[in-house]
Design an enzyme around this catalytic site. Structure first.
Site, PDB file in Angstrom:
ATOM      1  CE  LYS A 199      30.284   2.002   1.825  1.00 53.63           C
ATOM      2  NZ  LYS A 199      31.355   2.676   2.534  1.00 53.63           N
ATOM      3  CB  THR A 221      23.254   1.526  -4.718  1.00 56.28           C
ATOM      4  OG1 THR A 221      23.026   2.913  -4.470  1.00 56.28           O
ATOM      5  CG2 THR A 221      22.384   1.053  -5.860  1.00 56.28           C
ATOM      6  NE  ARG A 266      27.291   3.792   7.862  1.00 59.58           N
ATOM      7  CZ  ARG A 266      28.280   4.449   7.289  1.00 59.58           C
ATOM      8  NH1 ARG A 266      29.043   5.262   7.999  1.00 59.58           N
ATOM      9  NH2 ARG A 266      28.524   4.302   6.011  1.00 59.58           N
ATOM     10  CE  LYS A 280      19.441  19.246  -5.167  1.00 59.36           C
ATOM     11  NZ  LYS A 280      18.339  18.745  -5.997  1.00 59.36           N
ATOM     12  CB  ALA A 298      33.321   6.006   8.715  1.00 56.53           C
ATOM     13  CG  PHE A 348      35.028   6.538   5.085  1.00 54.11           C
ATOM     14  CD1 PHE A 348      34.096   7.425   4.556  1.00 54.11           C
ATOM     15  CD2 PHE A 348      35.682   6.917   6.255  1.00 54.11           C
ATOM     16  CE1 PHE A 348      33.825   8.649   5.164  1.00 54.11           C
ATOM     17  CE2 PHE A 348      35.418   8.142   6.862  1.00 54.11           C
ATOM     18  CZ  PHE A 348      34.492   8.989   6.326  1.00 54.11           C
ATOM     19  CG  PHE A 385      28.046   4.300 -13.232  1.00 56.85           C
ATOM     20  CD1 PHE A 385      28.334   3.478 -12.160  1.00 56.85           C
ATOM     21  CD2 PHE A 385      27.674   5.613 -12.969  1.00 56.85           C
ATOM     22  CE1 PHE A 385      28.268   3.953 -10.852  1.00 56.85           C
ATOM     23  CE2 PHE A 385      27.607   6.095 -11.671  1.00 56.85           C
ATOM     24  CZ  PHE A 385      27.899   5.263 -10.607  1.00 56.85           C
ATOM     25  CD1 TRP A 439      21.205   3.508  -9.226  1.00 57.81           C
ATOM     26  CD2 TRP A 439      20.933   3.431 -11.436  1.00 57.81           C
ATOM     27  NE1 TRP A 439      20.788   4.754  -9.643  1.00 57.81           N
ATOM     28  CE2 TRP A 439      20.610   4.730 -10.992  1.00 57.81           C
ATOM     29  CE3 TRP A 439      20.830   3.132 -12.817  1.00 57.81           C
ATOM     30  CZ2 TRP A 439      20.198   5.743 -11.869  1.00 57.81           C
ATOM     31  CZ3 TRP A 439      20.419   4.139 -13.678  1.00 57.81           C
ATOM     32  CH2 TRP A 439      20.108   5.436 -13.211  1.00 57.81           C
TER      33      TRP A 439
END
Lengths: 558, 558
Positions: B73, B75, B96, B107, B275, B303, B383, B411
């Site tokens: 989201k 990205t 945010r 990570k 959220a 979310f 992807f 991406w």
């Protein structure tokens, strides 16, 4: 004198862009990391690039034992920096950062006063460049990782009763002094009693202020002893594997902050360790960097010379290889009178006899500082109520000791009021008479080090300690910590451990109640008296009246 | 595709000086407060000066329910900003800030990914400009002042069992969830049970993100209900007199942070409320400022659309008067497959039937968002494992609903890969079809509001609640809080309260366990499920491997 308030003067300051202040020290714009238009951090790369340069001369500003009359040590430090620039010496001021929490209790901490201030004052008393927040985060990450290690199986066999690493917050919050954590059941861990200190009391603060560079910082963080096993073997931060992440959290905080005085003298304001359980001076990296960039570096130590200067010499200078060229001891006529027995309410009336009666406190500090091989000049920080006869009494007393006292009017006049002191400091520093040596050798035993400070600096008859305390010191010697200097936590108001005993007392003994190992910072703390590491708020905290006014300026903080 | 890691790409970014990014938006250098060379805050004075300008178009990026497959989201938000600039629209991204604590557990949080990122990534995942530290300080000052008020006599008659204001820390520290404070005797206050939440869960965070300006901030802080008296009368932050000092602590944090994307698109990164117990969007002041400076503002909600978009519309847009021109719902082929029943390990294999079976989850979100009067376009975040048939299945499904799904390759390709989506968004926004209205009117009862969201957005049969919970809502209505919107805290993984139920379930009911009043933020929190407000660290926290490498770069954080 009809000066405005400190904050009015500070707001009216004609600040130069921080890049212009950096340029005075030869710092390229690309190596200055600005925080707004009037603050910047000096990049690590630039600091590394100047290491081959010769050092400027280091001047320590210290003081008599503080009294309620106020001495103006920071004001004199700032004024002297301006004064040295005025007489043609490229000077840099190095002082500590202010702690956020206490500003919401009592009226807060200006950085100097009158015409001798560092600006921007508001921001230095609020978040500034975030260094203390970074220290809080690093400290508390380690705490969370200790409890987390135990939660997931405790493979290091930490004795939960012997965890010595508490948490910190930059806040005056007495409710956090003594707490039980991990209540609420299995998923919250194992309940245990612990507490919070204020951030300036964190060993991480002391470490940041003593580390030479980021690699030294990481090594020292790793050395912190956080707990002991059931077999009483120390568990370190390195065992917990927190040292790397803490270094990451502190990487920006390790870069000194550059600001300026009202007269645009460059000032490094960096680090702020407690002056009782820690050594109470600004960071080594700020001082050593300033020495590469300035002909003169004027810095100060916490509290009076018995605590502040002693630690500056025996901890900071010893470990960082600094060699002070001269020291200024700040005294005031008012403080001499208080040492001579006058109550604060009666300070307005001339009382030469009381001034004379109080001078031995000053005299002892002069002798103490000289005993480190550092030549001394006394700065009489002028108050408008001082009379010529009172000032002369101080001058005569100091002259009788073979030293000199200079009347300074930097509070009212800025650098013009402190030229004479600046010239005297230059003369002392360039005379080459300084031959600095710490008070005791590294090889001396820990208890003997404490007793040496007590006898030679506090002029006590000796140190009294239970066998348990002596055994603990012996155990640390056996564990390889015997080479560390000692950091004595004691009231700043007296050479004794009784804060009401002024002057230059003799015949007292120093009760040593407790010892603590700061293996990362690199000293053993000797606690001689009640030391509060988490203050509380007063009945009517200043936070109740702090607010933004219609212009967006902060009211009530100063 | 052979892209480097996100952090390698981020480090190789050709960043412009932040002043040049500001110049793209017409912000003069004097109104940008730099934090280093690549971050700045936008001054309050400048923000005030642009209030008369017309607004740009607001585009919301939201998503299907999150799955372990990842949706991208942020990205897509970043990529769409770059894509809009590429086709000649002056676009600004609003997202945010990241929370510090969780980065030391798992990570950490990049800001976008691949060729669609906001930089500087390391700093955004560490202290950034200190906003969260300021929120922590302000929150904990109020906590200290509450206990201090009681310590000094409790003239407000606070019932110590009914103090609802906890403390916060920006750290994953389960040991602090449930604690007893003020142990140790008289001087430490009155022992009581309380706890710490993570900073992003603070009501101060929600307030900062909903306040229009500093005056509104101070008013909202004053409205916080911190405790109740023995007579159950609310005690507010204003009663404690902490609102002014908290505003002072937050005055810099209220200024939006300006950074840039890899393609030098201006990005405001400001605020980061939870959220679940909060509304989960960046600050109102960042969004409203961006709307004055850009033709297009691309922002995201937390979310999936059921929680994030609903709160964005019903809380943020309602209260700030925002009118979104279009919404993008991010979906992936992989997530459709997971909604269709495929396990994460099996996502690599083509499975068109599973894609089709999972699409109703997307379809419900499309209908939900459209029900607010906001036109929708679906972004299929590509992807490399997606097959053409799978992508076509999603497109066909969305077309069957009368909407459009666009394949996006930002991406891998940056703005070049998202041009089609950008053009579609512009067409939708400029068509004028948007006719935004919140889901329910202010005047509706609190329980009815909760049930309206449950029925119309979650497609549940109703809300189940004990009489005590309903009585509490009624009491707040009687106390004048009935006009507030509701903020539902529920699992983000499902339309139900069972996180394992994917797809578009029907027939479920929503159990309402607890309600909380956030009178300062301006909403009533409805807790429907287990909500964790202080995370813990995992068995092997990432902090153990985070460190600075020899180049001074951060390793292990990403």
């Amino acid at each position: 004198m009809a000066l405005g308030s400190d904050i009015e003067i500070a707001r009216a300051a004609k600040k130069l862009p921080i890049q212009a202040i950096g340029a005075k020290l030869g710092i390229p714009e690309a190596d200055l990391l600005p925080y707004g238009h009037d603050k910047a951090k000096v990049g690590q790369g630039f600091i590394a690039s100047v290491q081959g340069r010769p050092d400027g001369k280091l001047i320590l500003v210290t003081a008599i034992n503080p009294t309620p009359a106020g001495e103006g040590k920071t004001t004199t430090t700032v004024g002297l920096g301006d004064g040295l620039n005025r007489i043609g010496k490229r000077a840099v001021v190095c002082i500590r950062e202010a702690s956020l929490g206490p500003n919401f209790g009592m009226k807060g901490g200006a950085a100097g006063g009158g015409m001798a201030q560092v600006v921007p004052m508001e921001e230095m008393n609020l978040h500034f460049t975030g260094d203390f927040h970074a220290i809080t985060s690093a400290h508390n990450l380690l705490a969370a990782m200790i409890d987390n290690h135990i939660y997931w199986g405790n493979t290091l066999d930490i004795d939960q009763r012997r965890i010595v690493w508490r948490r910190v917050m930059d806040m005056n919050d007495r409710a956090l002094r003594d707490v039980v954590t991990s209540l609420g059941g299995v998923s919250n861990g194992f309940p245990r009693q612990t507490g919070f200190d204020i951030t300036v009391a964190s060993e991480v603060m002391a470490i940041l202020c003593l580390a030479r560079d980021l690699a030294d910082l990481e090594r020292r963080l790793g050395d912190i002893v956080v707990a002991y096993t059931r077999a009483k073997v120390p568990v370190t931060c390195r065992d917990i594997k927190a040292d790397g992440a803490m270094t990451v959290l502190l990487k920006d905080a390790m870069q000194p902050n550059l600001v300026q005085t009202l007269e645009n003298t460059p000032a490094f304001v960096h680090g702020g360790p407690f002056a009782n359980i820690a050594h109470g001076c600004n960071s080594v990296i700020a001082t050593t960097t300033a020495l590469k960039l300035g002909e003169y570096v004027v810095t100060e130590a916490g509290f009076g010379a018995d605590l502040g200067a002693e630690k500056f010499f025996d901890i900071k200078c010893r470990k960082a290889g600094l060699r002070p060229a001269a020291a200024v001891i700040v005294a005031t006529v008012r403080a001499m009178k208080m040492n001579g027995g006058v109550a604060k309410a009666d300070l307005g009336a001339e009382n030469v006899a009381a001034v004379r009666a109080g001078c031995p406190n000053l005299g002892r500090h002069i002798g103490n500082v000289q005993s480190f091989g550092v030549p001394v000049v006394v700065a009489i920080n002028h108050f408008t109520s001082d009379t010529p006869a009172e000032v002369q009494a101080v001058k005569d007393y100091v002259a009788g000791l073979g030293a000199e006292a200079v009347l300074c009017k930097h509070w009212a006049e800025g650098s013009a009021g402190i030229e004479e002191l600046a010239r005297k400091v230059v003369a002392l520093a360039e005379s080459g008479v300084a031959d600095f040596a710490p008070l005791y050798p590294d090889a001396m035993g820990l208890f003997d080090k404490i007793e040496t400070v007590a006898r030679r600096i506090y002029h006590a008859e000796g140190v009294v300690a239970d066998a348990g305390v002596r055994d603990q010191l012996k155990a640390w010697e056996d564990a390889g910590h015997g080479h560390l200097p000692v950091c004595i936590a004691k009231t700043q108001y007296s050479f004794t451990t009784d804060p009401t005993v002024r002057g230059a007392p003799v015949g007292h003994s120093i009760p040593l109640r407790e010892v603590r190992l700061s293996a990362g910072a690199g000293f053993v703390v000797a606690i001689c008296g009640e030391i509060m590491t988490m203050p509380g708020l007063p009945r009517s905290p200043s936070a109740e009246v702090i607010r933004l006014n219609a212009d967006g300026d902060v009211e009530g903080l100063f």
